[in-house]
Design a protein around this motif. Structure first.
Motif, short mmCIF file in Angstrom:
data_model
loop_
_atom_site.label_atom_id
_atom_site.label_comp_id
_atom_site.label_asym_id
_atom_site.label_seq_id
_atom_site.Cartn_x
_atom_site.Cartn_y
_atom_site.Cartn_z
N GLU A 139 -12.62 6.93 -0.74
CA GLU A 139 -11.55 7.80 -0.81
C GLU A 139 -11.69 9.07 -1.69
OE1 GLU A 139 -6.91 7.47 -1.95
OE2 GLU A 139 -7.38 6.52 -0.08
N ASN A 168 -11.79 12.82 -0.66
CA ASN A 168 -10.73 13.78 -1.28
C ASN A 168 -11.40 14.85 -2.07
OD1 ASN A 168 -8.53 12.26 -0.48
ND2 ASN A 168 -8.50 11.15 -2.58
N GLU A 170 -4.43 -3.72 1.88
CA GLU A 170 -5.14 -2.84 2.92
C GLU A 170 -6.53 -3.43 3.47
OE1 GLU A 170 -4.01 1.72 1.57
OE2 GLU A 170 -5.34 0.71 0.28
N PRO A 185 0.88 -1.20 0.10
CA PRO A 185 0.06 -0.23 0.02
C PRO A 185 0.82 1.51 -0.01
CG PRO A 185 -1.11 -1.58 1.44
CD PRO A 185 0.27 -2.25 1.05
N GLU A 186 1.76 1.34 0.84
CA GLU A 186 2.64 2.35 0.86
C GLU A 186 3.51 2.79 -0.23
OE1 GLU A 186 2.87 5.44 2.65
OE2 GLU A 186 1.03 4.55 3.56
N ALA A 193 -11.92 2.48 -2.62
CA ALA A 193 -11.23 3.57 -3.48
C ALA A 193 -12.34 4.72 -3.75
CB ALA A 193 -10.73 2.95 -4.86
N PHE A 227 -7.59 5.80 -4.46
CA PHE A 227 -6.88 4.49 -4.85
C PHE A 227 -6.96 3.71 -3.55
CE2 PHE A 227 -3.86 7.99 -4.21
CZ PHE A 227 -3.13 7.59 -3.12
N SER A 228 -6.73 2.33 -3.89
CA SER A 228 -6.89 1.23 -2.75
C SER A 228 -6.08 0.00 -3.64
CB SER A 228 -8.24 0.85 -2.72
OG SER A 228 -8.35 -0.10 -1.53
N ARG A 237 0.92 3.89 -3.07
CA ARG A 237 0.47 5.36 -2.80
C ARG A 237 1.68 6.28 -3.23
NH1 ARG A 237 -4.19 6.15 -0.18
NH2 ARG A 237 -5.09 4.25 1.09
N LYS A 238 2.89 5.93 -2.90
CA LYS A 238 3.97 6.89 -3.22
C LYS A 238 4.10 7.03 -5.02
CE LYS A 238 6.70 6.56 0.53
NZ LYS A 238 8.17 5.82 1.31
N VAL A 259 1.49 6.35 -7.12
CA VAL A 259 0.47 7.17 -7.71
C VAL A 259 0.62 8.68 -7.77
CG1 VAL A 259 -2.07 7.81 -7.29
CG2 VAL A 259 -1.15 5.18 -7.15
N LEU A 260 1.15 9.00 -6.34
CA LEU A 260 1.22 10.39 -6.23
C LEU A 260 2.49 11.25 -6.99
CD1 LEU A 260 0.73 10.64 -2.32
CD2 LEU A 260 -0.91 11.43 -4.07
#
Length: 135
Positions: A110, A114, A93, A54-55, A107, A88-89, A58-59, A61-62
């Motif tokens: 979220e 957002n 998770e 997951p982390e 997702a 995102f998911s 996320r990194k 995607v960003l």
């Protein structure tokens, strides 16, 4: 606002380009990892991942989101500050066994969280601007 400034045709082309960008990065199935990008409507996207931490996901995607913000042009010379709202998911998770519906629902939740945060921030900026104009 892009449609208002540059026209609906430019906005449509930009959305198709952005959707293609995300699909090229995250619409895949390789090495036990599966990723899916869904344009949910307008400038809303959900990005799902199975088999990714997951982390790390996320990194990634960003990082690609920041890159996308620097490559949105309506013509050869006009960079536009285009943004999308996304949720995102990652399957890791989720508690227990994963299923696509639960992953999508997470997702989607979220995505709307957002959107609410962006609306609240915009409202604060508008309120501050009105207060400053009244001084």
């Amino acid at each position: 606002s892009i449609n208002d400034t540059y026209g609906h045709l430019a906005g449509d082309v930009l959305l198709r380009d952005v959707a293609g960008y995300w699909r090229s990065l995250f619409h895949s199935r390789t090495n036990g990892r599966e990723r899916l990008v869904i344009r949910f409507g307008g400038d809303e996207f959900v990005i799902l991942a199975v088999g990714s931490a997951p982390e790390e996901f996320r990194k990634e995607v960003l990082q690609y989101y920041r890159h996308m913000r620097n490559m949105c042009y309506v013509d050869a010379a006009t960079l536009v500050p285009f943004s999308i709202t996304f949720g995102f998911s990652a399957s890791c998770e989720l508690p227990g066994a994963f299923d696509w519906q639960t992953l999508f629902t997470k997702a989607d939740q979220e995505l709307y969280a957002n959107k609410a945060a962006l609306r609240a921030a915009a409202k604060q900026i508008e309120t501050k601007a009105r207060e400053d104009a009244g001084r």
